[in-house]
Design a protein around this motif. Structure first.
Motif, PDB file in Angstrom:
ATOM      1  N   GLN B 395       0.953  -1.143   0.067  1.00 61.15           N
ATOM      2  CA  GLN B 395       0.078  -0.102  -0.032  1.00 61.15           C
ATOM      3  C   GLN B 395       0.927   1.193  -0.106  1.00 61.15           C
ATOM      4  O   GLN B 395       0.580   2.340  -0.402  1.00 61.15           O
ATOM      5  N   GLY B 419       7.867  -6.816  -7.836  1.00 65.56           N
ATOM      6  CA  GLY B 419       7.274  -6.670  -6.571  1.00 65.56           C
ATOM      7  C   GLY B 419       7.902  -6.981  -5.358  1.00 65.56           C
ATOM      8  O   GLY B 419       7.218  -7.871  -4.676  1.00 65.56           O
ATOM      9  N   GLY B 447       5.996  -3.851   7.296  1.00 71.24           N
ATOM     10  CA  GLY B 447       6.187  -5.345   6.724  1.00 71.24           C
ATOM     11  C   GLY B 447       7.773  -5.188   6.050  1.00 71.24           C
ATOM     12  O   GLY B 447       8.686  -5.882   6.506  1.00 71.24           O
ATOM     13  N   GLY B 448       7.582  -4.213   4.930  1.00 67.21           N
ATOM     14  CA  GLY B 448       8.873  -4.286   4.015  1.00 67.21           C
ATOM     15  C   GLY B 448      10.146  -3.837   4.744  1.00 67.21           C
ATOM     16  O   GLY B 448      11.277  -4.343   4.440  1.00 67.21           O
ATOM     17  N   GLY B 477      -0.435  -4.547   4.841  1.00 67.96           N
ATOM     18  CA  GLY B 477      -1.442  -3.885   4.543  1.00 67.96           C
ATOM     19  C   GLY B 477      -2.141  -4.389   3.201  1.00 67.96           C
ATOM     20  O   GLY B 477      -3.244  -4.593   3.126  1.00 67.96           O
TER      21      GLY B 477
END
Ligand code: TPP
Lengths: 184, 570
Positions: B395, B419, B447-448, B477
């Protein structure tokens, strides 16, 4: 749906380790089966030839050929349907000699299929035949009655109906371009 | 010429001859000779020591994407090499020029399962533009000149050179010549006159033409040419995510981003235009939605330098294989000056609907927690649309793509085709090192950031002034959004417990600030952008929020959801 046909792809490459794996990978990645594959030198020094046969629609084969040509060390790739080529495959059959002689069909089979014996001993006989897939297959089916101990068929070797190696003109053009670049 | 040098020296001299002054890497047993020789080149080479090889390759990608010059990576054999694989695939998908040098066991030990041996050329064959194993020191100059030529010309991509230890140690004579020609490789194909003529006829007669463009415009440096083309023919244009920043955001004919979370207008108009001109893009499924209903009414002209892209997904009416800059200038010269006033105006309605139903709320949405769009728009605002925006995936990426604004090219760096979560932080480091005068601002999810968070150590050691905006929603997300919309809100494994980022930032000596309240956002962003120091801005955003609009998977490009319940009505 587009028609699926048998295509022969002839690929001219630089002599580069690992390229064969990368090319076959392009087929497997798109789940196209490779029916036969043969690799060897061409008539032009230092240039290799890879011949692959596969079943596909024209659209898919065109895409695959573009992706093959995208590999830096691939010089050029062409695809053909059967009647655009002169091609052969080589098959060898190992059969038990006793049964073969007992059958009494040896002479007639050899002449019917234009095959020949390359080795014969007391236990087994090796018969060799060159031709199209369906011909080598037909002989295989007939020999089954006698008993086929071993059978191998080579990849397709094919020659285009163009006068020279189809890549020849391309290479000449690239030579001229190289001179231009070197001068500038 | 008679003087002989070691293979390692030859390698550094070759890199220097290619104009390299920065490399990203990590040492190890089978690359030690190269690192040893680096001691003698430290005046000419800046080596960025990362914390994990994945960090090295993503940093090199950020470096390459922000400059157009190949990023260089040096790692050891075996695990060092396998740790860069994700980045190699990412660079292949997103056409990023890289030269990756991996150490390898001595050639006599090849194929014996020697310690830290991996079949690197075998592993990377299908995921590189070219690869080569250097087994003799005499091959080094040849291989490196070829590597750079291949990586940076045509459709750029990653090259891997697997460098055996005996070739690093062996002696060789050395002279360097840049590669200018490979007979089996045509990087810059000449566009066919016939195709150009056909395209001109279509463009001149179009009543409702639309341009969609991708990163090809950036790579070929064709931003100005694209503007001239659009202006002369009066054609509106939409960008793919990788095409962002190739046109300035305020260019009058620019209509925003296309694709799954793109803008309504260019998506809807894709299925209304009569001629669709695709420039330097590859019709990714994230751009087309269902291919069978994509622009069926339109005649499509596809311009790309990569012949294998032409006809791969859609069969164009006219395919032009060539460099975008060259093709666009020929087209601009030959087409008629035109005007499509009513057609261009018709985009306004879609834009209005999107503004009212989506954008207004996202970037200035009243009370409550901060939204991602607000944070992104605030950075754009405070930086005067001048920052280089780097993103991670999810997101955070989609918000950054939708709400950033650009004045210059090469200002949006993201992992598009693959991605890759974890791309953002190291890529931002690479971008900042490549363009130290610019503000480089990363948008990343909670997260990333944890996928490559070790690279905070690189920021600390190299003092890289990256601005990290953590869009912290305590969820994975993007996956949560899909679970909410398509999996009945069954939130399987997407809730994530976060560490105390303040302590983490402190541990690395990086300035930190958290914002929770809208009213503090401007001040915090202003503080962050006021200098050139590394900064971690922890923005606590609305936790359960969706990126809208959205073309749900399996739907056509004109089937757009404006929110969880409402579809765009044509
Ligand atoms: C390496 C990798 N693993 C998994 C995914 C799948 N994935 C895509 S988006 C996403 C969630 C990202 O969460 P976060 O980083 O918190 O960002 P947000 O979407 O919340 O902004 C995941 C798991 C991915 N893209 N890359």
């Amino acid at each position: 749906m587009e028609e699926i046909k048998n295509y022969t792809v002839i690929i001219y490459t630089e002599n580069q380790i690992g390229l064969l794996a990368q090319i076959s990978n392009i087929f497997t990645r798109r789940s196209m089966s490779i029916w036969s594959l043969s690799a060897g030198p061409s008539s032009i020094d230092g240039i290799h030839n890879i011949t692959i046969t596969t079943d596909a629609t024209e659209r898919r084969i065109r895409e695959a050929v573009r992706q093959i040509e995208k590999r830096v060390d691939v010089i050029k790739a062409f695809f053909y349907v059967e009647d655009q080529l002169v091609y052969r495959e080589l098959a060898m059959y190992k059969v038990p000699t006793g049964k073969l002689l007992d059958s009494g069909e040896l002479e007639s089979l050899l002449s019917k299929y234009n095959a020949r014996i390359v080795e014969m001993n007391k236990t087994f006989t090796v018969i060799q035949k060159t031709g199209y897939t369906d011909e080598t297959q037909a002989l295989h089916d007939e020999l089954k009655n006698i008993g086929v101990l071993q059978f191998v068929r080579s990849g397709r070797v094919a020659i285009s109906r163009t006068m020279q190696e189809p890549v020849f003109k391309f290479l000449q053009k690239r030579e001229r371009e190289k001179e231009k670049i070197n001068k500038s | 010429m008679n003087k002989t040098i070691t293979g390692s020296e030859a390698m550094w001299l070759s890199l220097i001859a290619e104009g390299v002054d920065t490399v990203f890497g990590y040492p190890g047993g089978q690359i030690i000779p190269v690192y040893d020789t680096l001691c003698d080149f430290e005046d000419r080479i800046r080596h960025i020591l990362v914390r994990h090889e994945q960090g090295a390759i993503h940093a090199a990608q950020g470096y390459a994407r922000s400059t157009g010059e190949p990023g260089v990576v040096i790692v050891t054999s075996g695990p060092g090499a396998t740790n860069v694989i994700t980045g190699v695939v990412d660079a292949m998908t997103d056409s990023t020029p890289l030269v990756v040098i991996t150490g390898q066991v001595p050639s006599a030990a090849l194929g014996t399962d020697a310690f830290q041996e991996a079949d690197v050329t075998g592993l990377t064959g299908p995921i590189t533009k070219w690869n080569y194993q250097i087994r003799r020191p005499e091959e080094i100059a040849w291989a490196i000149s070829r590597a750079f030529y291949i990586a940076r010309t045509g459709r750029p991509g990653p090259v891997v050179l697997d460098f055996t230890k005996d070739a690093q140690n062996g002696k060789t004579e050395f002279s360097y010549e840049k590669c200018k020609f490979i007979r089996s490789y045509i990087p810059n194909p000449k566009p066919s006159d016939q195709a150009i003529d056909k395209a001109i006829a279509l463009i001149d007669n179009a009543k409702k033409p639309l341009v969609v463009f991708g990163q090809g415009v950036t790579i070929s440096g064709a931003g100005k040419e694209l503007q001239a083309f659009l202006e002369k023919a009066d054609i509106p244009a939409g960008a793919t995510m990788l095409g962002l920043s190739a046109l300035p955001s305020d260019f009058p004919l620019y209509q925003g981003m296309i694709g799954m979370h793109g803008n309504v207008a260019p998506n809807i108009k894709t299925n209304e235009c009569d001629v669709l001109i695709a420039v330097g893009m590859r019709f990714s499924d994230r751009v087309t939605g269902t291919v069978s209903t994509y622009a069926k009414q339109a005649k499509i002209i596809h311009i790309d330098i990569d012949n294998a892209e032409l006809g791969k997904i859609i069969t164009p009416e006219v395919a032009i294989c060539g460099d975008a800059k060259k093709v666009l200038s020929i087209l601009t010269e030959k087409i008629q000056k035109n005007s499509h006033e009513a057609w261009v105006k018709s985009f306004d309605h879609c834009r209005e609907v999107e503004r009212k139903k989506v954008i207004d709320m996202e970037i200035s949405g009243g009370e409550g927690p901060i939204r991602m769009g607000e944070a992104v728009a605030m950075v754009a605002d405070v930086s005067g649309d001048k920052a280089v925006i780097v993103t991670d995936v999810g997101q955070n990426q989609l918000s950054a793509a939708r709400y950033s604004r650009f004045t210059k090219g090469r200002s949006f760096i993201t992992s598009g085709g693959l991605g890759t979560m974890g791309f953002g932080l190291p890529a931002a480091i690479g971008a900042k090192i490549a363009t130290p005068k610019k503000q480089v601002c990363l948008f990343v999810g909670d997260g990333g950031i944890q996928m490559t968070i070790q690279e905070l150590g690189t920021i600390m050691q190299e003092h890289v002034g990256v601005k990290i905006v953590l869009l912290n929603n305590n969820w994975l997300g993007n996956v949560r959004q899909w679970q909410e919309m398509f999996f009945d809100r069954r939130y399987s494994q997407t809730r994530m417990l976060n560490p105390d980022y303040k302590l983490i930032a402190e541990a690395y000596g990086i300035r930190y600030r958290a914002v929770e309240d809208k009213k503090d956002l401007r001040k915090a962003v202003t503080e962050m952008l006021s200098d050139d120091e590394p900064f971690l801005l922890d923005v606590h955003v609305l936790e359960e929020s969706n990126i809208m609009p959205m073309i749900p998977p399996g739907k056509g490009i004109d089937q757009i959801m404006l929110n969880e319940k409402e579809w765009y009505q044509k």
